[in-house]
Design a protein around this motif. Structure first.
Motif, mmCIF file in Angstrom:
data_model
loop_
_atom_site.group_PDB
_atom_site.id
_atom_site.type_symbol
_atom_site.label_atom_id
_atom_site.label_comp_id
_atom_site.label_asym_id
_atom_site.label_seq_id
_atom_site.Cartn_x
_atom_site.Cartn_y
_atom_site.Cartn_z
ATOM 1 N N ASN A 212 22.095 -42.875 -28.665
ATOM 2 C CA ASN A 212 21.912 -42.498 -30.069
ATOM 3 C C ASN A 212 20.448 -42.234 -30.391
ATOM 4 O OD1 ASN A 212 24.538 -42.382 -30.916
ATOM 5 N ND2 ASN A 212 24.635 -44.520 -31.545
ATOM 6 N N ALA A 213 19.583 -43.107 -29.850
ATOM 7 C CA ALA A 213 18.150 -42.910 -30.088
ATOM 8 C C ALA A 213 17.694 -41.576 -29.522
ATOM 9 C CB ALA A 213 17.359 -44.055 -29.456
ATOM 10 N N LEU A 214 18.178 -41.253 -28.338
ATOM 11 C CA LEU A 214 17.785 -39.991 -27.700
ATOM 12 C C LEU A 214 18.262 -38.798 -28.526
ATOM 13 C CD1 LEU A 214 16.488 -38.630 -25.224
ATOM 14 C CD2 LEU A 214 18.708 -38.705 -24.124
ATOM 15 N N LEU A 215 19.510 -38.892 -29.011
ATOM 16 C CA LEU A 215 20.055 -37.785 -29.801
ATOM 17 C C LEU A 215 19.305 -37.626 -31.116
ATOM 18 C CD1 LEU A 215 23.884 -38.300 -29.219
ATOM 19 C CD2 LEU A 215 22.519 -36.361 -28.443
ATOM 20 N N ALA A 216 18.875 -38.766 -31.679
ATOM 21 C CA ALA A 216 18.176 -38.707 -32.967
ATOM 22 C C ALA A 216 16.710 -38.355 -32.777
ATOM 23 C CB ALA A 216 18.313 -40.039 -33.680
ATOM 24 N N GLY A 217 16.236 -38.384 -31.528
ATOM 25 C CA GLY A 217 14.835 -38.083 -31.261
ATOM 26 C C GLY A 217 13.916 -39.270 -31.484
ATOM 27 N N THR A 218 14.509 -40.477 -31.545
ATOM 28 C CA THR A 218 13.676 -41.640 -31.840
ATOM 29 C C THR A 218 13.510 -42.549 -30.629
ATOM 30 O OG1 THR A 218 15.629 -42.869 -32.550
ATOM 31 C CG2 THR A 218 14.413 -41.676 -34.254
ATOM 32 N N LEU A 289 13.370 -44.083 -17.086
ATOM 33 C CA LEU A 289 13.999 -43.775 -18.361
ATOM 34 C C LEU A 289 13.456 -42.459 -18.907
ATOM 35 C CD1 LEU A 289 15.946 -45.053 -20.466
ATOM 36 C CD2 LEU A 289 13.921 -45.811 -21.682
ATOM 37 N N ALA A 290 12.153 -42.289 -18.794
ATOM 38 C CA ALA A 290 11.533 -41.068 -19.304
ATOM 39 C C ALA A 290 12.025 -39.840 -18.551
ATOM 40 C CB ALA A 290 10.013 -41.175 -19.220
ATOM 41 N N SER A 291 12.163 -39.964 -17.223
ATOM 42 C CA SER A 291 12.594 -38.781 -16.463
ATOM 43 C C SER A 291 14.050 -38.454 -16.743
ATOM 44 C CB SER A 291 12.351 -38.970 -14.964
ATOM 45 O OG SER A 291 13.204 -39.957 -14.456
ATOM 46 N N ALA A 292 14.884 -39.488 -16.912
ATOM 47 C CA ALA A 292 16.288 -39.232 -17.251
ATOM 48 C C ALA A 292 16.377 -38.618 -18.641
ATOM 49 C CB ALA A 292 17.101 -40.523 -17.182
ATOM 50 N N ALA A 293 15.574 -39.146 -19.579
ATOM 51 C CA ALA A 293 15.588 -38.619 -20.944
ATOM 52 C C ALA A 293 15.169 -37.158 -20.963
ATOM 53 C CB ALA A 293 14.666 -39.449 -21.833
ATOM 54 N N ALA A 294 14.177 -36.824 -20.145
ATOM 55 C CA ALA A 294 13.713 -35.446 -20.086
ATOM 56 C C ALA A 294 14.822 -34.510 -19.625
ATOM 57 C CB ALA A 294 12.510 -35.341 -19.144
ATOM 58 N N LEU A 295 15.628 -34.981 -18.658
ATOM 59 C CA LEU A 295 16.735 -34.158 -18.166
ATOM 60 C C LEU A 295 17.826 -34.000 -19.212
ATOM 61 C CD1 LEU A 295 17.088 -35.520 -14.522
ATOM 62 C CD2 LEU A 295 16.390 -33.212 -15.161
ATOM 63 N N LEU A 296 18.020 -35.045 -20.026
ATOM 64 C CA LEU A 296 19.108 -35.019 -21.005
ATOM 65 C C LEU A 296 18.742 -34.274 -22.283
ATOM 66 C CD1 LEU A 296 20.287 -38.730 -20.687
ATOM 67 C CD2 LEU A 296 21.631 -36.726 -20.080
ATOM 68 N N GLU A 297 17.468 -34.379 -22.648
ATOM 69 C CA GLU A 297 16.999 -33.848 -23.938
ATOM 70 C C GLU A 297 17.374 -32.405 -24.192
ATOM 71 O OE1 GLU A 297 13.070 -36.320 -25.211
ATOM 72 O OE2 GLU A 297 12.900 -34.641 -23.817
ATOM 73 N N GLY A 298 17.303 -31.586 -23.139
ATOM 74 C CA GLY A 298 17.582 -30.167 -23.294
ATOM 75 C C GLY A 298 19.022 -29.877 -23.673
ATOM 76 N N ARG A 299 19.887 -30.881 -23.579
ATOM 77 C CA ARG A 299 21.319 -30.742 -23.891
ATOM 78 C C ARG A 299 21.909 -29.553 -23.148
ATOM 79 N NH1 ARG A 299 22.297 -32.938 -29.965
ATOM 80 N NH2 ARG A 299 20.344 -34.056 -30.212
ATOM 81 N N MET A 317 33.208 -37.854 -26.542
ATOM 82 C CA MET A 317 32.616 -37.201 -27.714
ATOM 83 C C MET A 317 31.110 -37.412 -27.744
ATOM 84 S SD MET A 317 35.447 -36.031 -28.492
ATOM 85 C CE MET A 317 34.929 -34.907 -29.742
ATOM 86 N N GLY A 318 30.668 -38.575 -27.307
ATOM 87 C CA GLY A 318 29.236 -38.852 -27.288
ATOM 88 C C GLY A 318 28.498 -38.057 -26.230
ATOM 89 N N LEU A 319 29.045 -38.010 -25.031
ATOM 90 C CA LEU A 319 28.311 -37.383 -23.924
ATOM 91 C C LEU A 319 28.439 -35.857 -23.890
ATOM 92 C CD1 LEU A 319 28.919 -39.965 -21.057
ATOM 93 C CD2 LEU A 319 27.008 -39.792 -22.643
ATOM 94 N N LEU A 320 29.481 -35.316 -24.507
ATOM 95 C CA LEU A 320 29.620 -33.851 -24.532
ATOM 96 C C LEU A 320 28.432 -33.175 -25.195
ATOM 97 C CD1 LEU A 320 33.351 -32.880 -25.284
ATOM 98 C CD2 LEU A 320 31.963 -32.236 -23.318
ATOM 99 N N LYS A 321 27.765 -33.918 -26.051
ATOM 100 C CA LYS A 321 26.617 -33.349 -26.767
ATOM 101 C C LYS A 321 25.507 -32.918 -25.825
ATOM 102 C CE LYS A 321 27.591 -36.009 -30.903
ATOM 103 N NZ LYS A 321 27.727 -37.412 -31.231
ATOM 104 N N PHE A 322 25.498 -33.493 -24.605
ATOM 105 C CA PHE A 322 24.427 -33.166 -23.664
ATOM 106 C C PHE A 322 24.772 -31.990 -22.759
ATOM 107 C CE2 PHE A 322 21.745 -36.535 -24.806
ATOM 108 C CZ PHE A 322 22.496 -37.689 -24.988
ATOM 109 N N ILE A 323 25.991 -31.448 -22.924
ATOM 110 C CA ILE A 323 26.449 -30.418 -21.993
ATOM 111 C C ILE A 323 26.249 -29.024 -22.582
ATOM 112 C CG2 ILE A 323 28.377 -29.723 -20.516
ATOM 113 C CD1 ILE A 323 27.453 -32.635 -20.162
ATOM 114 N N ALA A 324 25.791 -28.101 -21.758
ATOM 115 C CA ALA A 324 25.597 -26.718 -22.182
ATOM 116 C C ALA A 324 26.959 -26.073 -22.462
ATOM 117 C CB ALA A 324 24.871 -25.956 -21.077
ATOM 118 N N PRO A 325 26.972 -24.950 -23.189
ATOM 119 C CA PRO A 325 28.240 -24.247 -23.392
ATOM 120 C C PRO A 325 28.674 -23.538 -22.111
ATOM 121 C CG PRO A 325 26.446 -23.107 -24.517
ATOM 122 C CD PRO A 325 25.870 -24.367 -23.961
#
Lengths: 420, 305
Positions: A212-218, A289-299, A317-325
């Motif tokens: 949630n923090a990652l998705l919110a950018g916090t 954590l930072a390297s994993a976050a960097a990979l996920l951030e781009g969604r 529903m939570g993890l689909l947000k990180f997947i490209a179309p």
């Protein structure tokens, strides 16, 4: 015609530390080759030391004192086989003998402590430990389009077996991000695949509790010390001082006071050392954590695989947000109803097409002259899969165009009453 | 775009999959200036496709819309032009796992057919593996080569137009796995064996008829293959739907201890304005008929020489 290249036999010889599969008839066991370590297999104790240096596939018999001796002639049936199949010393085999893993066997395995070294063949492990049958796993890997060079999210509670299978299909190319609940990711099953070390560089992990923090950018990825405060210079000074003190007691005759002093200084040194180690560990953890976050951030991940005992709906529903179309996702569940919920939710929310809820049936055959017939039918127990493809998220208004089409198709069926 | 590597943006020359609705998809080749007709109108490649993101919605000339998808071997299998009977994803998935295919694997396949399995194999063995595929029908071999080129995978595959039973795969001693989907697989076992590496490998033969399986198993045994096993796998698709089940009417309740309370207990999801109340259930039913038999899969291992 191209001629065969000479096999480098050196890489096909058994060494200490290798994971090998022991085979006797159609019973298999995976063990690690360790110096003077007793191995039990098929109710016999022996040591694998004499296997070192031999080629994989060599047949041995058990001699006096549990030592292995080379068996000269080819002999099917009772002889003990040490066999390699596949370059990573792991043998996926359909032997259809999942029923042979009796309660006693499982208790024995548990006693030995499952650390990835004492797994039976991968087929049997799937049946017992994760209820995930290998034909279901086969579907997951293919429907998920798991291949080299992609970025895949995995959330599993199958002791790392699904993770290992995904990593194998990626061949060390691309990246795998393992999402994990609680304290840390479980990887025992993955370790037994025996991947070369560079594969591990493609593996990342990220805790669910920070999603949630990652998705919110916090998400806070800044450097901190053990107390959660920003790092300062003071801790380095303290360690310098205590080192000086520890060099003091050098004299041969030590009085009681000096002994006390030595012990105090030693304790201080150990405490400092521990604090230093903890700091290094925390920094490592932060970097990961930072390297994993960097990979996920781009969604823009290329795929999602979920296979766990958690309710799949919120995970999906939570993890689909990180997947490209236009990328596939696959969700495994032992039971059907939670996947029906996922299906319904996805239909309501949009963003996914080609949703399919499936399970597979597997039937083995005995093929012998005049004695050919089916042997074993595995159905239902393999769990269920929900698969689909992501698309660009759309608004409710435009979605209705395709929704009404689905209902037309369904009304054509005879004995069904569906809601409007 | 390629069948072995994802990309984000659609470019000229890409093969894309147009999704028009449930079980209505079609592959098209993106060309500047071209147009494609769909049930919702025309798609203009230059403005609607080139430069757009895969997975985006494309509005067609009549106002309706479709999705444009990145190709995958699975999408290709259900959308490819059939030149022969093909293998479907369920069988392909099991073949892939049980032959232990992975990046770097060297695989031999015959017959190439319509290329359904070929594309899956290529996806799995890329970027460091190679597929040697043999097709005895000249036109099909040619078509396969064309498609591999269009799909940007030709560097990973060699197509040979020959009879595998007579001439083998064109290579020896370098394959990790061999796959046979031919009428008389037992005639190709010798060549299959010689194609496999000295240190061993896996083989799979796909046959629709049990008599073929019997002869193949015999040949495998004669040639020293081990761990021979035959199986078939079937996929069951569950139809997720909402059903409304009416509740019974036991008449007005008089005595609370005797009369049936059940009906009113259930009525949490009552459908309003109906004479009798009903319950809505979200459920999934298996199809009345399961998917048909495709073929038997026989696997075996060639041990170290």
């Amino acid at each position: 015609m191209a001629e065969s290249v000479n096999d480098s036999d050196a890489e096909s010889r058994i060494s200490f530390g290798d994971y090998v599969v022991l085979k006797r008839g159609d019973v298999f066991k995976s063990v690690q080759v360790e110096n003077k370590k007793k191995v039990i297999f098929e109710k016999q104790w022996f040591f694998l030391d004499n296997a070192v240096g031999q080629l994989f596939g060599t047949r041995f018999e058990i001699g006096a004192g549990g030592s292995l001796k080379l068996k000269a002639a080819k002999h099917s049936g009772d002889s003990l086989d040490s066999k390699e199949a596949g370059q990573d010393n792991r043998h996926i085999l359909d032997d259809g003998k999942s029923q042979k893993l009796t309660r006693d066997d499982i208790e024995t395995l548990k006693e030995q402590g499952l650390k990835g070294q004492h797994l039976y063949s991968i087929v049997n492990v799937f049946v017992y430990f994760s209820h995930l049958r290998y034909d279901t796993l086969a579907q997951i890997l293919t429907l998920g389009n798991i291949h080299a060079g992609s970025k895949i999210l995995v959330f599993e509670t199958c002791a790392g077996l699904v993770l290992g299978s995904v990593m194998e299909r990626m061949g060390g190319f691309g990246s795998v991000i393992q999402m994990y609940p609680g304290g840390g990711p479980t990887r025992a099953g993955m370790e037994s695949f025996g991947f070369p070390s560079h594969f591990h560089e493609t593996l990342h992990e990220f805790p669910l509790c920070k999603v949630n923090a990652l998705l919110a950018g916090t998400l806070d990825l800044s450097e901190k010390d053990a107390d959660g405060n920003r790092r300062s210079e003071s801790s380095q000074e303290t360690s310098g001082v205590s080192e000086e003190r520890s060099s003091e007691p050098q004299s041969m005759e030590v009085s009681v006071d000096q002994q006390e002093e030595m012990r105090r200084v030693e304790r201080e040194r150990l405490r400092e050392q521990k604090a230093q180690e903890k700091k290094v560990k925390m920094e490592e953890k932060r970097k990961k954590l930072a390297s994993a976050a960097a990979l996920l951030e781009g969604r823009n991940a290329d795929g999602l695989v979920i296979a766990s005992r958690f309710h799949p709906c919120p995970v999906l529903m939570g993890l689909l947000k990180f997947i490209a179309p236009s990328r596939p996702f696959v969700v495994y569940c032992q039971y059907r109803e939670p996947l029906i919920e996922c299906y319904t939710k996805l239909r309501e929310q949009g963003g996914a097409i080609s949703l399919r809820l499936t399970d597979s049936w597997l039937r083995h055959y005995q093929v012998l002259p005049n004695r050919t017939h089916p042997v074993l039918l595995m159905s239902g127990g393999g769990g269920y899969l929900l698969s689909g493809t992501t698309v660009a998220a759309d608004s409710a208004k435009t979605r209705n165009q395709h929704k009404s089409e689905e209902h037309v198709a369904k009304r054509l069926k005879l004995d069904e009453i569906s809601s409007a | 775009m390629s069948f072995v590597e994802y990309s984000e943006i659609i470019q000229e020359g890409d093969v894309v999959i147009i999704f028009q609705g449930h079980e209505s998809m079609m592959p098209i080749k993106v060309q500047s200036g071209a147009q494609t007709q769909t049930r919702y109108g025309a798609i203009r490649h230059s403005s609607d496709l080139i430069g757009q993101r895969f997975g985006s919605k494309v509005t067609c000339s009549k106002g309706g819309w479709v999705y444009v998808l990145h190709p995958t071997p699975e999408l290709w299998t259900v959308n490819l032009p059939h030149r022969t009977q093909i293998l479907y994803t369920t069988d392909i998935a099991n073949i892939t796992l049980m032959l232990e295919l992975k990046p770097g694997s060297v695989v031999c396949e015959s017959g190439t057919g319509s290329g359904s399995l070929s594309h899956s194999i290529l996806r799995t063995i890329a970027p460091t593996g190679h597929l040697h595929t043999v097709e005895f029908h000249a036109q099909r071999a040619e078509k396969a080569m064309q498609e591999f080129k269009e799909h940007k995978v030709s560097h990973l595959v060699t197509v040979r137009n020959q009879d595998v039973c007579k001439d083998g795969f064109g290579i020896t001693g370098i394959a990790d796995a061999v796959f046979l989907d031919i009428p008389s697989p037992w005639e190709a076992i010798t060549h299959a064996k010689s194609a496999i590496k000295r240190k061993g490998g896996r083989i799979c033969s796909f046959s629709p008829c049990i008599e073929q399986v019997q002869r193949t198993c015999e040949a495998l045994l004669d040639h020293g293959f081990e761990e021979i096993c035959t199986l078939e796998v079937l996929l069951r698709v569950h139809d997720v739907r909402t059903v409304t089940l009416p509740l019974p009417d036991f008449g007005p309740e008089e005595d609370s201890t005797d009369s049936c309370q059940l009906a009113s207990d259930l009525s949490q999801d009552e459908v309003p304005n109906t004479g009798n109340s009903s319950v809505i259930c979200r459920t999934a039913t298996p199809p009345r008929e399961m998917a048909g038999h495709t073929g038997y899969l026989t696997f075996a291992t060639k041990p170290r020489d």
